[in-house]
Design a protein around this motif. Structure first.
Motif, PDB file in Angstrom:
ATOM      1  N   CYS A 146      58.993 182.515  -9.788  1.00 29.34           N
ATOM      2  CA  CYS A 146      59.151 184.016 -10.027  1.00 29.34           C
ATOM      3  C   CYS A 146      58.339 184.739 -11.314  1.00 29.34           C
ATOM      4  O   CYS A 146      58.257 183.847 -12.328  1.00 29.34           O
TER       5      CYS A 146
ATOM      6  N   CYS B 251      61.103 185.478 -14.535  1.00 31.45           N
ATOM      7  CA  CYS B 251      61.880 184.725 -15.202  1.00 31.45           C
ATOM      8  C   CYS B 251      61.370 183.230 -14.972  1.00 31.45           C
ATOM      9  O   CYS B 251      61.745 182.370 -15.525  1.00 31.45           O
TER      10      CYS B 251
ATOM     11  N   CYS C 115      64.817 186.520  -5.854  1.00 38.28           N
ATOM     12  CA  CYS C 115      65.024 185.069  -7.043  1.00 38.28           C
ATOM     13  C   CYS C 115      66.253 184.976  -7.040  1.00 38.28           C
ATOM     14  O   CYS C 115      67.123 185.633  -7.541  1.00 38.28           O
TER      15      CYS C 115
ATOM     16  N   ALA D 115      67.357 183.306  -9.340  1.00 34.28           N
ATOM     17  CA  ALA D 115      67.835 183.039 -10.697  1.00 34.28           C
ATOM     18  C   ALA D 115      67.783 184.651 -11.439  1.00 34.28           C
ATOM     19  O   ALA D 115      68.866 184.784 -12.274  1.00 34.28           O
ATOM     20  N   CYS D 116      66.952 185.598 -11.145  1.00 35.70           N
ATOM     21  CA  CYS D 116      67.076 186.968 -11.721  1.00 35.70           C
ATOM     22  C   CYS D 116      67.320 188.065 -10.822  1.00 35.70           C
ATOM     23  O   CYS D 116      67.541 188.991 -11.161  1.00 35.70           O
TER      24      CYS D 116
HETATM   25 ZN   LIG Z   1      63.109 185.308 -11.294  1.00 32.58          ZN
END
Ligand SMILES: [Zn+2]
Ligand SMILES: [Zn+2]
Ligand SMILES: [Zn+2]
Lengths: 317, 323
Positions: free
Chosen positions: A39, A42, A21, A23-24
């Protein structure tokens, strides 16, 4: 499969993808049939980007959703209430379940069609005909005007572009279903970019280009025939046939917006799958007919006829 | 629009394309996409907001990708249908004074039904130099036609025929004006010298521009309709259909190499008043000789003619009745 339904002919199969992911950093597991995911940790929406693969074209265009989730559900409720009385009990009062929006891949086809056609053209003419009839107990000869048709052969050529032919590229959506949802408004066509499908379910094409090409060509054949029928002179025509060569064929993947709703109408029955055009709101579904209801209706009808006949006889005698 | 901004024509039909066309409007072929960086390996891309960096999702309400945090809408390449303005202009070569004189000449012209004092009594009310909009196109057209004609007919009066012909249209003008009538446009058109075209309008300071009102797709529709009309006219008048009489003429066209230019064409619109009523006259912006428009009709003279005709009629009836 995002839209449900399965058919294993000419499908593309690939292993699952494991990607991080953005983002995280958590590991995402992606179904090969899907282009998007969210995801689980997140909730960030992700769109898969792949290096070019031979035989698997990338989407060129997309039509964005224009109909809201609530409007789609409302359209389906109205559609359910307007079903025939002969549908299985529960259908007309069923509530649509969870709606989800899916971008379904389809091929957008166009070509230059060069056809040579043959037909038999009917040209009407009028003729006097004599006949005998009985008037006041006597046999007399009379004449009358009758319209007859003279059939003449015609052959010729027609050249024209055929554009906006859509065929499904997903084995989740049958071509008949797509045709029932058409037309889509191509004035809203956008060039595909991941932002257009971000946060939504988007499918990857699961049918091969060759399989779709076959479907597109047969649709072109039908369209040419329709065009030719409108071009025929005379008062009528029959035996219209054509031999069409397709030049300059082009095929682009276009993602189409479709709302999918399962409708539960009875315990233990598979839910009815209802589709809504995400642009125009057109609803399509095949509401099952109750054999019992039809049978009872037929019996009641027969009884009424029988009763009528008996009543009439009784009245006379 | 500068010549440099032109994009390559459609590969399939060679029709002209606009820079923002996603597909060819004539044949439907998709235009080549702008160069994009190709992914070298699989990745799960999170689309970011261009102004705040938050993750962006497609919004049905906005009909575009929109950021939930700052509300910014991400630009997407969409099919557009703008109202385009003139590309080429013809300058005014007739000045306002000459236009005024042309009107005087028009009013002084002798015509039987006109009142005799028109030139003296008419008062000029307004004079408006104006550029009116028009599309000028050229195209190659493959025409397929069918028809019934008397050639080769048997028991019926009609026999079916089919054929194909290739036409090349050059400099066909389609008026886009709402202010002028189609007949007025058609009268003005032959006297324009298109070789004098410029990229800007040149003329009297007070000259106004009638803007195009049709969108790009509307313009294409108007041009296509004209192509079909001309093709039908050609098939009917060129002798392609054998025989002397025909009916049920059907045509189908396939266009190639369509080029359309939007023009602004000069004209003077003059209004004069005669005995309390307004009349309109047009003076060509290139050629003051071409003046035409409305003029009052003398009621006395019309009455005179009607009475004279009645007298003749009665006389004829009377004499024929005598025999
Ligand atoms: Zn994520
Ligand atoms: Zn084209
Ligand atoms: Zn933002």
């Amino acid at each position: 499969m995002a839209v449900g339904h399965d058919e294993s002919t000419a499908s593309l199969t690939e292993p699952r993808l494991h990607l991080g992911c953005q983002a995280c950093g958590a590991m995402l597991v992606l179904e090969p049939a899907l282009r998007t995911t969210r995801c689980p940790y997140c909730a960030a929406p992700a769109v898969v980007e792949r290096p070019p693969r031979p035989g698997v074209p990338e989407p060129a265009f997309a039509l964005g959703f224009a109909l809201t989730h609530a409007a789609a559900k409302e359209n389906v409720s109205r559609w359910l209430r307007s079903r025939s009385l002969f549908c299985r009990s529960g259908i007309r009062s069923a509530e649509p379940g969870d709606v989800h929006g899916v971008y379904v891949p389809a091929f957008l086809y166009s070509a230059l069609a060069k056809s040579s056609f043959r037909a038999t053209i009917g040209e009407d003419y009028q003729e006097q005909e004599s006949y005998t009839t009985t008037e006041n107990g006597k046999t007399v000869r009379r004449t009358r005007t009758v319209t007859r048709t003279e059939w003449r052969p015609l052959q010729g050529e027609l050249e024209g572009y055929v554009a906006d032919v859509l065929v499904t590229a997903s084995n989740g959506l049958r071509n008949e279903e797509l045709e029932a949802l058409e037309p889509f408004d191509f004035r809203a066509l956008a060039r595909y970019t991941p932002a257009l499908v971000s946060g939504w379910v988007a499918e990857e094409p699961s049918l091969t280009r060759e399989a779709c090409l076959k479907g597109a060509r047969s649709e072109v054949g039908e369209r040419v025939l329709k065009r030719l029928a409108g071009l025929m002179p005379g008062d009528s025509h029959r035996d219209l046939s054509h031999d069409t060569r397709l030049d300059w064929e082009s095929l682009d993947v276009c993602l189409l917006p479709v709302w999918v709703l399962p409708v539960r109408y009875a315990e233990g029955e598979a839910p009815l799958r209802v589709l809504v055009n995400g642009q125009t709101g057109e609803v399509h579904g095949e509401a099952p007919i109750s054999t019992w209801k039809v049978l009872i209706a037929v019996l009641v009808g027969l009884l009424l006829v029988l009763g009528g006949v008996l009543y009439a006889r009784g009245g006379v005698g | 629009m500068s010549e440099a901004a032109r994009v390559a024509p459609c590969e399939r039909c060679e029709c002209e394309l606009e820079a923002d066309d996603l597909r060819c409007p004539i044949c439907g072929l998709s235009t080549p996409p702008p160069e994009r960086e190709e992914a070298t390996r699989e990745r799960a891309k999170v689309v970011r907001c261009e102004s705040c960096g938050a993750a962006v999702e497609y919004s049905v309400e906005a009909k575009a990708p929109r950021c939930d945090y700052c509300g910014a809408v991400t630009h997407v390449e969409m099919t557009v249908d703008p109202v385009d303005q003139a590309q080429r202009w013809l300058p005014f070569t007739v000045d306002p004074k000459a236009a005024n004189q042309a009107l005087a000449g028009f009013l002084g012209r002798k015509a039987f039904f006109r009142p005799s004092g028109l030139a003296q009594e008419a008062a000029l009310e307004s004079m408006k130099p104006l550029w009116w909009p028009a599309w000028v196109f050229k195209a190659g057209v493959q025409v397929s036609w069918t028809a019934d004609s008397d050639a080769g007919s048997g028991r019926s009066d009609w026999a079916p025929h089919a054929g194909r012909t290739r036409l090349d249209f050059t400099n066909i003008l389609v008026p886009a004006s709402r202010g002028l009538k189609v007949e007025e446009c058609n009268t003005l058109t032959p006297r324009y010298r298109f070789e004098l075209g410029e990229n800007e309008g040149r003329g009297p300071e007070e000259a106004s521009v009638e803007r195009f009102e049709a969108t790009r797709s509307g313009a294409r529709k108007a041009v296509l309709q004209e192509v079909e009309r001309l093709a039908r006219e050609h098939v009917q008048e060129s002798g392609d259909i054998p025989g002397r009489r025909f009916r049920n003429v059907h045509v189908a066209v396939a266009l190639s190499s369509l080029r359309t230019t939007r023009w602004a064409l000069p004209v003077y619109v003059l209004a004069y008043r005669y005995r309390g009523k307004p009349y309109r006259v047009l003076v060509h912006g290139h050629d003051a000789e071409l003046v035409f428009g409305e003029s009052p009709i003398s009621a006395w003279r019309v009455l005179g003619v009607v009475v004279a005709a009645l007298i003749v009629l009665i006389a004829v009836l009377y004499f024929t009745g005598m025999r």
